[in-house]
Design a protein around this motif. Structure first.
Motif, PDB file in Angstrom:
ATOM      1  N   ASP A  61       0.865  -1.195   0.000  1.00 16.72           N
ATOM      2  CA  ASP A  61       0.000   0.000   0.000  1.00 16.72           C
ATOM      3  C   ASP A  61       0.894   1.235   0.000  1.00 16.72           C
ATOM      4  O   ASP A  61       0.876   2.048   0.925  1.00 16.72           O
ATOM      5  CB  ASP A  61      -0.918  -0.032   1.220  1.00 16.72           C
ATOM      6  N   LEU A  62       1.644   1.355  -1.079  1.00 23.57           N
ATOM      7  CA  LEU A  62       2.675   2.384  -1.154  1.00 23.57           C
ATOM      8  C   LEU A  62       2.098   3.786  -1.059  1.00 23.57           C
ATOM      9  O   LEU A  62       2.663   4.677  -0.423  1.00 23.57           O
ATOM     10  CB  LEU A  62       3.459   2.220  -2.462  1.00 23.57           C
ATOM     11  N   TRP A  63       0.947   4.011  -1.699  1.00 23.03           N
ATOM     12  CA  TRP A  63       0.364   5.358  -1.749  1.00 23.03           C
ATOM     13  C   TRP A  63      -0.852   5.500  -0.834  1.00 23.03           C
ATOM     14  O   TRP A  63      -1.502   6.542  -0.835  1.00 23.03           O
ATOM     15  CB  TRP A  63      -0.040   5.698  -3.186  1.00 23.03           C
ATOM     16  N   GLY A  64      -1.131   4.447  -0.081  1.00 23.21           N
ATOM     17  CA  GLY A  64      -2.246   4.531   0.855  1.00 23.21           C
ATOM     18  C   GLY A  64      -3.607   4.337   0.218  1.00 23.21           C
ATOM     19  O   GLY A  64      -4.629   4.645   0.842  1.00 23.21           O
ATOM     20  N   GLY A  65      -3.660   3.823  -1.010  1.00 28.17           N
ATOM     21  CA  GLY A  65      -4.950   3.637  -1.666  1.00 28.17           C
ATOM     22  C   GLY A  65      -5.843   2.661  -0.917  1.00 28.17           C
ATOM     23  O   GLY A  65      -7.041   2.892  -0.765  1.00 28.17           O
ATOM     24  N   THR A  66      -5.247   1.565  -0.435  1.00 24.94           N
ATOM     25  CA  THR A  66      -6.048   0.586   0.311  1.00 24.94           C
ATOM     26  C   THR A  66      -6.512   1.167   1.635  1.00 24.94           C
ATOM     27  O   THR A  66      -7.646   0.955   2.063  1.00 24.94           O
ATOM     28  CB  THR A  66      -5.225  -0.688   0.557  1.00 24.94           C
TER      29      THR A  66
END
Length: 510
Positions: free
Chosen positions: A157-162
């Motif tokens: 979840d590199l960009w925090g989308g999840t």
């Protein structure tokens, strides 16, 4: 987009776990910068009337509402009605299950933050012919193949989308929680108002029946006077007409009462045929002398509809972050570990393993992801405007309720005076008619005026009680001082199977 504390180009595990969440962080809108609901700095104590439910009411700005506000009316029957409605009405039960479903969905999405681990195993039994190997024809060879492996896949979840997706679903769960409170508030207010209306109609019917009895007795006296020649036939006919008009008003009131009973039964979760006849009377109700009025700054935290709109805005904010994250590279780590036989699974020389990582970046999609994100931004702006509209309507509701309490007290005072005056006028007219000072038509007019004044006073008396209920409803109903959730709204415990958030995660969402 939020700036990450470290460069996203260095794909180190520690950095990835501490990566940022893109998109705006939700901040609840501030309460309107006002100190009151109406133009006056302080509303005066209401007028009073010499009749049950006619006492004066004062306002207590800043005072908090009781959780069970309907108990202020001091009616055991109303209390019983409300408890039965909350216990039985299917809308409340549906709201409980809707809240549970929303919480389960949030927990389901929360599982995407964890590595996905799966185990596979297979057994294959084969038979081959030895003819292909130069042996005698017709001979066969049997063998068994085993395969056992464990696979791990983890989308970083590199960009925090999840996380933004989890946040969005948690906001949806908040929305359902306040939908439950809105359902409770509407149901309790409707039960109280319906019970008061029922009592008002019963008093109106009783008043009409009293008038019919009095006018029937008066017709008997007029008929006797006519028989001895003391009055004319016109006087008899006039009294018969007045009596018929009074009787004509009774059936509509009885119809209203019957339909009101059906409505009350529906609020209680009963069928019309299950009406056991329980009811309240206006005389037994007590009008609260002091009315708590929440501060405007507190109203936005207390009104379920405002909190629903806030949760919708929160969900829209998180969805914008999901759209932004979808535009950025997605990193997935995967690995597997296995062997060709169960006894070889832990033998270093026979195990089979693999490890891999992948980066996916959509280079061209015809603008799909970009415009999806822009649609999310527009939805956020729409929800923000709807939130502001909800706040305006809420403040209007409170102001309307305060004005109703104020002016309906004046109306009851005037109606009580009018009823007393018409009652005295009717008694005087009857005495004057007996002495021959006035024609009988004056008596009939006085009778009609008294009937109208008495029914109007009863309606005004009931209105004061319903105004109080409406004020408490407009202020949020005190849900924050009670627990309206039942086990039906709580997520079920995870049975295990090596996956999913534990019970503590569920508790944190309540």
């Amino acid at each position: 987009m939020r700036r990450c504390g470290r460069s996203a180009g260095i794909l180190l595990p520690g950095m990835l776990l501490a990566s940022c969440a893109v998109g705006p962080d939700f901040v609840a809108p501030a309460a309107p910068d006002v100190t009151g609901y109406v133009s006056e700095r302080r509303l005066p104590t209401t007028a009073s009337a010499a009749t049950p439910g006619g006492n004066a009411q004062g306002f207590a700005p800043g005072a908090d509402l009781p959780g069970h506000w309907w108990t202020l009316l001091r009616s055991r029957q109303i209390n019983a009605f409300v408890e039965e409605a909350i216990r039985n009405h299917p809308d409340v039960q549906a709201a409980q299950f809707a809240l549970r479903a929303a919480r389960e969905n949030a927990l389901s999405q929360q599982g995407s933050l964890f590595p996905q681990i799966s185990a596979t195993g297979s057994v294959e039994h084969d038979q081959t012919s030895t003819t292909q190997q130069g042996a005698w024809p017709g001979q066969t060879s049997n063998y068994t193949l085993y395969n056992a492996s464990v696979s791990v896949s983890y989308t970083l979840d590199l960009w925090g989308g999840t996380r933004r997706q989890v946040e969005s679903l948690q906001a949806q769960a908040d929305y359902q929680a306040f939908t439950l409170e809105a359902t409770y508030l509407a149901l309790t207010a409707n039960v109280v108002t319906s019970a008061i209306t029922d009592a008002s109609l019963r008093d109106q019917i009783a008043a009409t029946e009293d008038i019919i009895k009095a006018e029937t007795d008066q017709l008997t006296r007029i008929q006797r006077q006519f028989d001895v020649g003391a009055v004319t036939k016109a006087d008899v006919l006039s009294q018969e007409s007045t009596l018929a008009q009074a009787k004509a008003t009774l059936a509509p009131l009885q119809k209203q009462l019957a339909q009101q009973r059906n409505q009350l039964m529906a609020y209680l979760g009963r069928l019309p045929s299950q009406d056991r006849g329980e009811h309240v009377t206006l005389a037994e109700l007590r009008l609260p002398g002091r009315l708590p009025v929440s501060l405007p700054s507190s109203l936005v935290r207390q009104r379920p509809d405002i909190r629903q709109a806030e949760s919708t805005l929160h969900k829209a904010t998180a969805t914008v972050g999901v759209g932004i994250a979808d535009l950025l590279p997605q990193v997935t780590l995967s690995g597997s570990y296995g062997a060709t036989a169960p006894e070889r699974l832990f033998t270093p020389t026979t195990i089979v393993w693999s490890a891999a990582s992948s980066v996916t970046q959509k280079l061209f999609d015809g603008g799909t992801l970009y415009h999806t994100k822009e649609a999310d931004v527009a939805t956020f702006e729409q929800d923000l405007s709807l939130y502001k509209s909800t706040v305006i309507t809420a403040f209007q509701n409170v102001a309307d309720s305060l004005r109703a309490v104020q002016y309906d007290a004046e109306a009851l005072k005037a109606d009580a005076v009018a009823e007393k005056a018409t009652s005295d006028s009717l008694a005087m007219s009857i005495e004057q008619f007996k002495t021959g000072a006035i024609p009988y038509a004056n008596v009939i007019t006085a009778q009609q005026n008294y009937l109208n004044a008495r029914v109007t006073r009863i309606k005004a008396q009931a209105t004061r009680f319903t105004d109080t209920a409406a004020l408490f409803q407009s202020l949020g109903g005190g849900w924050w001082k009670r627990n309206d959730q039942t086990p039906d709204s709580v997520p079920r415990a995870n049975p295990g199977y090596f996956s999913g958030p534990d019970r503590n995660s569920q508790e944190a969402m309540r």
